[in-house]
Design a protein around this motif. Structure first.
Motif, PDB file in Angstrom:
ATOM      1  N   ASP A 161     -17.176   2.740   0.160  1.00 57.45           N
ATOM      2  CA  ASP A 161     -15.972   3.139  -0.521  1.00 57.45           C
ATOM      3  C   ASP A 161     -14.924   3.547   0.675  1.00 57.45           C
ATOM      4  O   ASP A 161     -13.793   3.463   0.328  1.00 57.45           O
ATOM      5  CB  ASP A 161     -16.111   4.268  -1.619  1.00 57.45           C
ATOM      6  N   TYR A 162     -15.410   4.348   1.578  1.00 56.35           N
ATOM      7  CA  TYR A 162     -14.659   4.966   2.605  1.00 56.35           C
ATOM      8  C   TYR A 162     -14.122   3.756   3.489  1.00 56.35           C
ATOM      9  O   TYR A 162     -12.715   3.999   3.850  1.00 56.35           O
ATOM     10  CB  TYR A 162     -15.169   6.100   3.391  1.00 56.35           C
TER      11      TYR A 162
ATOM     12  N   ALA B 146     -18.882   9.146  -1.684  1.00 57.87           N
ATOM     13  CA  ALA B 146     -18.891   7.963  -0.760  1.00 57.87           C
ATOM     14  C   ALA B 146     -17.567   7.541  -0.267  1.00 57.87           C
ATOM     15  O   ALA B 146     -17.375   6.795   0.464  1.00 57.87           O
ATOM     16  CB  ALA B 146     -19.396   6.790  -1.815  1.00 57.87           C
ATOM     17  N   SER B 147     -16.574   8.135  -0.703  1.00 57.65           N
ATOM     18  CA  SER B 147     -15.147   7.579  -0.539  1.00 57.65           C
ATOM     19  C   SER B 147     -14.473   8.593   0.729  1.00 57.65           C
ATOM     20  O   SER B 147     -13.412   8.018   1.074  1.00 57.65           O
ATOM     21  CB  SER B 147     -14.150   7.525  -1.624  1.00 57.65           C
TER      22      SER B 147
ATOM     23  N   PHE C 195     -11.046   6.738  -5.648  1.00 54.72           N
ATOM     24  CA  PHE C 195     -12.345   6.147  -6.030  1.00 54.72           C
ATOM     25  C   PHE C 195     -13.196   6.930  -6.968  1.00 54.72           C
ATOM     26  O   PHE C 195     -12.945   8.208  -6.869  1.00 54.72           O
ATOM     27  CB  PHE C 195     -13.119   5.672  -4.737  1.00 54.72           C
TER      28      PHE C 195
ATOM     29  N   SER D 172     -13.249   0.596   1.961  1.00 55.82           N
ATOM     30  CA  SER D 172     -12.187   0.396   1.210  1.00 55.82           C
ATOM     31  C   SER D 172     -11.008   1.164   1.229  1.00 55.82           C
ATOM     32  O   SER D 172      -9.932   0.542   1.072  1.00 55.82           O
ATOM     33  CB  SER D 172     -12.943   0.290  -0.227  1.00 55.82           C
ATOM     34  N   ALA D 173     -11.350   2.312   1.190  1.00 57.23           N
ATOM     35  CA  ALA D 173     -10.148   3.338   1.114  1.00 57.23           C
ATOM     36  C   ALA D 173      -9.289   3.300   2.410  1.00 57.23           C
ATOM     37  O   ALA D 173      -8.031   3.289   2.299  1.00 57.23           O
ATOM     38  CB  ALA D 173     -10.745   4.869   1.088  1.00 57.23           C
ATOM     39  N   ILE D 174      -9.805   3.023   3.495  1.00 61.40           N
ATOM     40  CA  ILE D 174      -8.986   2.785   4.683  1.00 61.40           C
ATOM     41  C   ILE D 174      -8.220   1.439   4.641  1.00 61.40           C
ATOM     42  O   ILE D 174      -7.093   1.203   5.179  1.00 61.40           O
ATOM     43  CB  ILE D 174      -9.645   3.096   6.016  1.00 61.40           C
ATOM     44  N   LYS D 175      -8.942   0.468   4.070  1.00 55.51           N
ATOM     45  CA  LYS D 175      -8.250  -0.706   4.002  1.00 55.51           C
ATOM     46  C   LYS D 175      -6.958  -0.833   3.216  1.00 55.51           C
ATOM     47  O   LYS D 175      -6.099  -1.199   3.260  1.00 55.51           O
ATOM     48  CB  LYS D 175      -9.409  -1.855   3.241  1.00 55.51           C
ATOM     49  N   LEU D 176      -7.159   0.273   2.159  1.00 52.51           N
ATOM     50  CA  LEU D 176      -5.935   0.249   1.337  1.00 52.51           C
ATOM     51  C   LEU D 176      -4.950   1.124   1.980  1.00 52.51           C
ATOM     52  O   LEU D 176      -3.718   1.410   1.353  1.00 52.51           O
ATOM     53  CB  LEU D 176      -6.448   1.207  -0.103  1.00 52.51           C
TER      54      LEU D 176
ATOM     55  N   TYR E  43       0.845  -1.245   0.068  1.00 44.98           N
ATOM     56  CA  TYR E  43       0.110   0.047  -0.010  1.00 44.98           C
ATOM     57  C   TYR E  43       0.794   1.308   0.170  1.00 44.98           C
ATOM     58  O   TYR E  43       0.374   2.328  -0.082  1.00 44.98           O
ATOM     59  CB  TYR E  43      -0.987   0.001   1.025  1.00 44.98           C
TER      60      TYR E  43
END
Lengths: 246, 285, 313
Positions: free
Chosen positions: C204-205, A92-93, A87, C207-211, A80
């Motif tokens: 998505d947020y 939503a992100s 996204f 997923s984003a923190i997983k990344l 990472y």
């Protein structure tokens, strides 16, 4: 050297009768510093490739090599630091209850940085937001500002490969221009490699050096941007896509 | 050209904690048997304009206008009950995402037939025949099968064509389409637009086409209103949109990436506060 | 009522504080937090019914805090000469009970017990529910199956019966009543938290923190909890009436607070014997339970408007 190599990639969801093959035998490579586009209609599997690279789509087979390292099923923490993603939907992100400061600060802390305060300030400047946005919450930001925060978050670990999943499709055209300019500048300044997914051929034509057209999970054609601009697609489907977008 | 709809000095206001927010600020326009495009960015008030014609603005929002006349009848003077007669029967609306506009637990056939029978006293078999005919008109192959299907079995393009069929069955005089194709893929987009175009022409309807996509509107419409911050900043013939004069319209057009004219950097729109202060341009024809 | 006449808009200092709190550009972490709180307070204040509920509860808190100063008599002092006095008797506004104790004083002291029960249950049940629900929803797989079946088992029992069984096993008394009520109250919270986690998990947020390489523990505690907590608070407030009633029910059945403790449910239980001739002995504590339950319901409705992220913004 190739920053990203994809070989015989299959991605699927579900098992047995419910199995859906989202990507079938995809193969391409992206040299370091290049910007590569994936185009196709919804359901063509273009975003799924990004999710497979990041580990968000767990069921895949084939080869994914990033920066010379072949990926297994589990992603290491160092992965990472090399690969980050922006996204599609900036609404939503971002976590609705976290301020910009929290979002960036947590990301930096997770990657083991010490000088978090200075880096948050620097990141906000880099994406053209500046100090005054630092303590705002997502609902106090416009779509374009949110996407800048999302880009800042992706830049925080100083990655080499940036995966862009339709980064401007939820934005107005004037804001799209600002974000695309920002992405062009960032790539130039930091020597980033981009893998960009879009349904909009003119955006891909503006951003990318080469692109792959996808349909029903398969790559039908890989061409460079000169061929795209010259409307010289070989495959019937990519010609159709081109015709529809002018 | 006969005027179907005449809107004079339309305001849409929302009271908020920090004072009243004007989403639409005093716009006027007319609609004949033509395709009128309304373009603008998010927050420009274009969707509010479409909704306020049908008086679909939810409280605490308020619609004010000197008049919104449908063939001489002021819609603002009608009771809510009379307004329900107008909605669907005389003015129909197609929304952006068919997924949210269709009832997920009713078959498509039942929904179309219900929409038809709500406004006419047709028998069940007449309604069925009419529905099949409409589905054929929106180029749906195998309409009998689609009539028995549920909305989730349809793709986005199919769903949107079904919505259009449903909205056109009562034969309205005006169709308001709010971003009807932006959830669809480009190739499907074309089909849906062609179908809409054909029906509107054949039936001599007026169409208000609301979109953020300048190129699409330039292609598809006859006349275009460009909205900015709740006002109309420019009105032009759609085929002359690319020769538009207003710096805002020009800025929007120039900020689009183009395959035939590659650039390092896209032009960024510099917003002039004077644009939102200038009085609205009249969209009367 | 119009806002323009309230004193805080006329005072320039208060006005600048208001502007500072309402700013769109906070300058520090603390500023941002305070500003967000103030925005919430403003929308809460606009809800009259919720403000009434809050007012009643603040009054209850005040009464419980200053019980020794407010109560006209000792709640335990018996005076068999003046037993079962009617309402509005001189010196005993709400009359006296079968042992000649002043009902008003007992109500005032009883508010402490009620608040104690409410606070303890409100701490235990939602926390257990949140933990079980979010872990179950986020981890999934067999963990989810096991945790949800346990939840089902608890849900399948009638609430009061299960509480009775626990109290019977643990022994009567107010602490055990609280534990029993908490044990029967957590499953619905676990269900709510799990359902919310399932939607949040795929956003998505997350997923984003997983990344960024975040682990499950961090994601659950820092990213999922803050979003689940607000709807749990709303639910707890709405359930509070039921909890008070359950506690009163246990008291009424003699399994909660023990005499001579002035717990409201136990007071009703004592008054039951005289209900035909001396109705007020049971009615007055009943009205107190009713008022407090209603206040919690009103507050919960108001909080839902402020806290529910789906309704706001």
């Amino acid at each position: 050297m190739n920053m990203l190599e994809i070989k015989q990639l299959d991605v699927w969801f579900g098992h047995g009768h419910n199995r859906v093959d989202a990507v079938k035998g995809a193969e391409f490579s992206v040299p370091e510093g290049e910007s590569f586009g994936l185009v196709g209609e919804s359901g063509s599997g273009k975003s799924t490739i990004l999710r497979a690279i990041t580990g968000l789509a767990p069921e895949w087979s084939g080869g994914i090599t990033v920066n010379g390292e072949r990926l297994g099923k589990q992603r290491r923490k160092s992965f990472y630091k090399t690969v980050q993603m922006v996204f599609q939907d900036p609404y939503a992100s971002l976590h609705p209850r976290h301020s910009v400061d929290q979002v960036l600060g947590e990301t930096l802390a997770l990657h083991g940085f010490r000088d978090i305060d200075a880096r948050v300030v620097k990141l906000l400047d880099d994406v053209g937001l500046g100090q005054k946005f630092r303590f705002r919450y997502p609902h106090q930001l416009s779509g374009g500002q949110r996407q800048r925060v999302a880009i800042a978050r992706a830049l925080a670990p100083e990655p080499k490969l940036l995966l862009l999943d339709e980064p401007t499709s939820a934005l107005d055209v004037s804001v799209q221009a600002e974000i695309l300019n920002l992405l062009v500048d960032l790539r130039k300044d930091r020597g980033l490699t981009y893998l960009m997914v879009s349904h909009d051929l003119s955006v891909v034509g503006h951003m990318c050096d080469r692109l792959a057209a996808m349909r029903h999970g398969e790559i039908v054609e890989i061409m460079d941007v000169a061929a795209l601009r010259g409307m010289q697609a070989q495959h019937a489907y990519s010609q159709e896509l081109l015709q529809a977008s002018v | 050209m006969s005027t179907l709809l005449d809107v004079e000095n339309l305001w849409v206001r929302f009271p908020t904690r920090n004072g009243v927010f004007d989403a639409v600020r005093g716009i006027s326009f007319t609609l004949g048997r033509e395709r009128l495009g309304i373009v603008g960015e998010s927050g420009s008030g274009k969707s509010m304009t479409g909704r306020s014609i049908l008086r679909l603005i939810r409280a605490p929002g308020v619609v004010e206008a000197d008049h919104i006349s449908l063939e001489g009848q002021d819609l603002l003077q009608l009771s809510e009950k009379e307004m329900r007669e107008v909605r669907g029967k005389r003015i129909s609306m197609v929304m952006q995402d068919p997924k949210f506009s269709l009832n997920p637990v009713m078959t498509i056939g039942d929904q179309i037939m219900e929409a038809y029978r709500l406004h006419s006293k047709a028998s069940k078999s007449e309604a069925y025949a009419k529905s099949i005919e409409m589905l054929e008109a929106v180029s749906i192959r195998d309409p009998e099968r689609v009539m028995r299907a549920y909305p989730h079995e349809m793709s986005g393009g199919m769903g949107q064509r079904i919505m259009i069929a449903m909205m056109l069955i009562p034969n309205p005089e005006i169709l308001i389409a709010d971003e009807p194709t932006s959830a669809l893929d480009v190739s499907v987009q074309r089909q849906v637009l062609d179908i809409m175009d054909k029906l509107v022409r054949e039936r001599g309807m007026g169409l208000i086409f609301i979109s953020h996509d300048l190129n699409l509107v330039a292609d598809f419409c006859d006349r275009v209103l460009i909205m900015y911050a709740g006002r109309v900043v420019e009105v032009c013939e759609a085929d002359k949109l690319h020769e538009a004069k207003h710096p805002y319209t020009r800025g929007l057009l120039n900020s689009l990436p183009r395959l035939d004219a590659p650039r390092d950097h896209l032009e960024v729109l510099q917003r002039d506060p004077a644009w939102s202060e200038a009085p609205s341009v009249s969209g009367r024809s | 009522m119009s806002d323009t006449h309230s004193p805080d808009t006329q005072n320039p200092e208060a006005q600048s504080l208001r502007a500072w709190l309402l700013t769109e550009t906070p300058t520090s972490r603390r500023h941002a937090k305070l500003s967000a709180l103030y925005h919430g307070w403003l929308s809460f204040r606009a809800n009259t019914m919720a403000m009434i509920g809050l007012g009643i509860l603040v009054a209850l808190l005040f009464v419980a805090l200053f019980a020794p100063l407010l109560a006209p008599h000792d709640p335990f002092e018996q005076n068999l000469g003046s037993r079962l006095l009617p309402l509005w008797t001189e010196g005993h506004v709400f009359g006296t009970d079968s042992l000649g104790r002043d009902i008003l004083s007992r109500l005032i002291y009883g508010s402490r017990i009620t608040l104690y029960i409410v606070a303890l249950v409100a701490l235990i049940a939602p926390l257990v529910g949140l933990l079980v629900g979010t872990v179950s929803g986020y981890v999934g797989g067999w963990v989810d199956t096991v945790l949800m079946r346990i939840t089902d088992i608890f849900l399948a029992f009638p609430r009061l019966v299960l509480a009775l069984a626990f109290v019977a096993a643990l022994g009567a008394g107010i602490e055990n009543a609280v534990i029993a009520i908490s044990l029967t109250a957590w499953p619905p919270y676990a269900r709510v938290a799990r359902a919310e986690t399932l939607t949040i998990r795929s956003s998505d947020y997350i997923s984003a923190i997983k990344l960024q390489g975040a682990g499950a523990f961090r994601i659950i505690t820092k990213h999922i909890w803050p979003l689940c907590i607000s709807s749990l608070i709303v639910r707890v407030t709405l359930d509070m009436a039921g909890i008070i009633l359950a506690a009163a029910g246990l008291g009424f059945l003699g399994l909660g607070a023990q005499p001579p403790s002035p717990e409201w449910g136990a007071m009703i239980s004592e008054g039951r014997r005289f209900i035909l001739d001396h109705w007020w002995v049971a009615t007055v504590p009943g009205l107190a339970i009713f008022t407090v339950s209603l206040a919690f319901n009103l507050l919960g409705d108001g909080l839902r408007d402020v806290l529910d992220p789906k309704a706001g913004d």
